[in-house]
Design a protein around this motif. Structure first.
Motif, mmCIF file in Angstrom:
data_model
loop_
_atom_site.group_PDB
_atom_site.id
_atom_site.type_symbol
_atom_site.label_atom_id
_atom_site.label_comp_id
_atom_site.label_asym_id
_atom_site.label_seq_id
_atom_site.Cartn_x
_atom_site.Cartn_y
_atom_site.Cartn_z
ATOM 1 N N ASN A 141 0.811 -1.214 0.000
ATOM 2 C CA ASN A 141 0.000 0.000 0.000
ATOM 3 C C ASN A 141 0.852 1.275 0.000
ATOM 4 O O ASN A 141 0.686 2.145 0.845
ATOM 5 N N CYS A 142 1.766 1.366 -0.961
ATOM 6 C CA CYS A 142 2.653 2.524 -1.065
ATOM 7 C C CYS A 142 2.648 3.066 -2.491
ATOM 8 O O CYS A 142 2.380 2.338 -3.440
ATOM 9 N N SER A 143 3.003 4.333 -2.620
ATOM 10 C CA SER A 143 3.155 4.969 -3.913
ATOM 11 C C SER A 143 4.492 5.715 -3.911
ATOM 12 O O SER A 143 4.731 6.552 -3.042
ATOM 13 N N ILE A 144 5.352 5.382 -4.886
ATOM 14 C CA ILE A 144 6.682 5.989 -4.949
ATOM 15 C C ILE A 144 6.886 6.540 -6.350
ATOM 16 O O ILE A 144 6.762 5.816 -7.335
ATOM 17 N N ALA A 145 7.193 7.835 -6.440
ATOM 18 C CA ALA A 145 7.460 8.484 -7.724
ATOM 19 C C ALA A 145 8.716 9.321 -7.581
ATOM 20 O O ALA A 145 8.873 10.068 -6.609
ATOM 21 N N GLY A 146 9.627 9.182 -8.538
ATOM 22 C CA GLY A 146 10.863 9.951 -8.518
ATOM 23 C C GLY A 146 11.304 10.281 -9.924
ATOM 24 O O GLY A 146 10.697 9.849 -10.901
ATOM 25 N N ARG A 147 12.380 11.042 -10.022
ATOM 26 C CA ARG A 147 12.888 11.427 -11.338
ATOM 27 C C ARG A 147 13.647 10.273 -11.964
ATOM 28 O O ARG A 147 13.300 9.796 -13.023
ATOM 29 N N HIS A 148 14.732 9.822 -11.346
ATOM 30 C CA HIS A 148 15.437 8.630 -11.823
ATOM 31 C C HIS A 148 16.101 7.934 -10.662
ATOM 32 O O HIS A 148 16.176 8.457 -9.552
ATOM 33 N N ASP A 199 -0.336 -3.837 -4.391
ATOM 34 C CA ASP A 199 -0.961 -2.545 -4.116
ATOM 35 C C ASP A 199 0.082 -1.424 -4.026
ATOM 36 O O ASP A 199 -0.168 -0.362 -3.474
ATOM 37 N N VAL A 200 1.260 -1.678 -4.607
ATOM 38 C CA VAL A 200 2.340 -0.686 -4.638
ATOM 39 C C VAL A 200 2.468 -0.148 -6.062
ATOM 40 O O VAL A 200 2.502 -0.926 -7.021
ATOM 41 N N THR A 201 2.529 1.185 -6.197
ATOM 42 C CA THR A 201 2.750 1.804 -7.500
ATOM 43 C C THR A 201 4.095 2.515 -7.486
ATOM 44 O O THR A 201 4.515 3.078 -6.472
ATOM 45 N N LEU A 202 4.752 2.479 -8.650
ATOM 46 C CA LEU A 202 6.094 3.031 -8.793
ATOM 47 C C LEU A 202 6.187 3.730 -10.131
ATOM 48 O O LEU A 202 5.762 3.173 -11.145
ATOM 49 N N SER A 203 6.740 4.944 -10.161
ATOM 50 C CA SER A 203 6.908 5.624 -11.440
ATOM 51 C C SER A 203 8.153 6.499 -11.434
ATOM 52 O O SER A 203 8.626 6.941 -10.389
ATOM 53 N N GLY A 204 8.687 6.700 -12.637
ATOM 54 C CA GLY A 204 9.860 7.541 -12.817
ATOM 55 C C GLY A 204 10.239 7.563 -14.276
ATOM 56 O O GLY A 204 9.589 6.934 -15.111
ATOM 57 N N ASN A 205 11.319 8.290 -14.602
ATOM 58 C CA ASN A 205 11.674 8.392 -16.013
ATOM 59 C C ASN A 205 13.026 7.786 -16.355
ATOM 60 O O ASN A 205 13.418 7.815 -17.502
ATOM 61 N N GLN A 206 13.730 7.226 -15.397
ATOM 62 C CA GLN A 206 15.034 6.622 -15.700
ATOM 63 C C GLN A 206 15.409 5.681 -14.560
ATOM 64 O O GLN A 206 15.338 6.060 -13.398
#
Length: 181
Positions: free
Chosen positions: A38-45, A67-74
């Motif tokens: 149950n976490c959401s992590i978003a960063g640049r790279h 239930d964990v989402t992760l996003s970034g661009n590199q």
């Protein structure tokens, strides 16, 4: 050394424009026996659920829920964003991983376990007995792989994945990836 003793970390929301995002920004040691849900992590790279970057050491027996989402661009990975000379073993990830296009980057690297392995490391990274069952989405600019997005310098042994549309190791310019993980 951080021993989670099988405990769960949940409810964390990281939304940063910076690099090296995750439960740990950098790891030079051992993280083991940890569950993340149950976490959401978003960063640049260099963004991963457990660690943005594994410089050296071991991440072992860590588990990321669906239930964990992760996003970034590199360099975005379901366990580690970038691994220099580390070992990832016995980990599982069911995270939902999304690559976001950002100006200035040629291609993103998205992996179910590791986004990319560092090509100039003196010792290769080792990925052993890991499982990815989540989802990864991105566009054709990237390297996408169920185990590792871009494999520059690693040894892969007995890693498993359940996915459609891409292989275990990412291939340049294609979301179909390549088998061999």
């Amino acid at each position: 050394t951080f021993d989670g003793d099988g405990k769960t970390i949940s409810g964390i929301n990281i939304n940063s424009g910076d690099q090296f995002q995750g439960i740990f920004g950098f790891v030079d040691g051992t993280v083991k026996n940890l569950v993340v849900s149950n976490c959401s992590i978003a960063g640049r790279h260099s963004t991963g659920v457990i660690a943005g970057e594994l410089r050296s050491g071991t991440i072992e027996n860590c588990h990321v829920g669906n239930d964990v989402t992760l996003s970034g661009n590199q360099n975005v990975g379901g366990i580690v964003g970038i691994s220099e000379e580390g070992t990832i073993k016995g980990c599982t990830s069911a995270a939902t991983i999304t690559g976001t296009v950002s100006s200035g980057w040629n291609a993103f690297k998205l992996g179910g376990i590791v986004g990319t392995t560092y090509e100039y490391a003196s010792t290769s990274s080792t990925l052993t007995d890991n499982i990815f069952t989540g989802t990864i989405t991105g566009d054709l600019k990237g390297y996408i792989g169920a185990i590792v997005g871009q494999n520059s310098n690693s040894t892969l042994t007995n890693n498993l994945y359940i996915s459609t549309g891409f292989g275990g190791i990412g291939a340049e310019g294609s979301t179909t990836g390549a088998d061999g993980a």
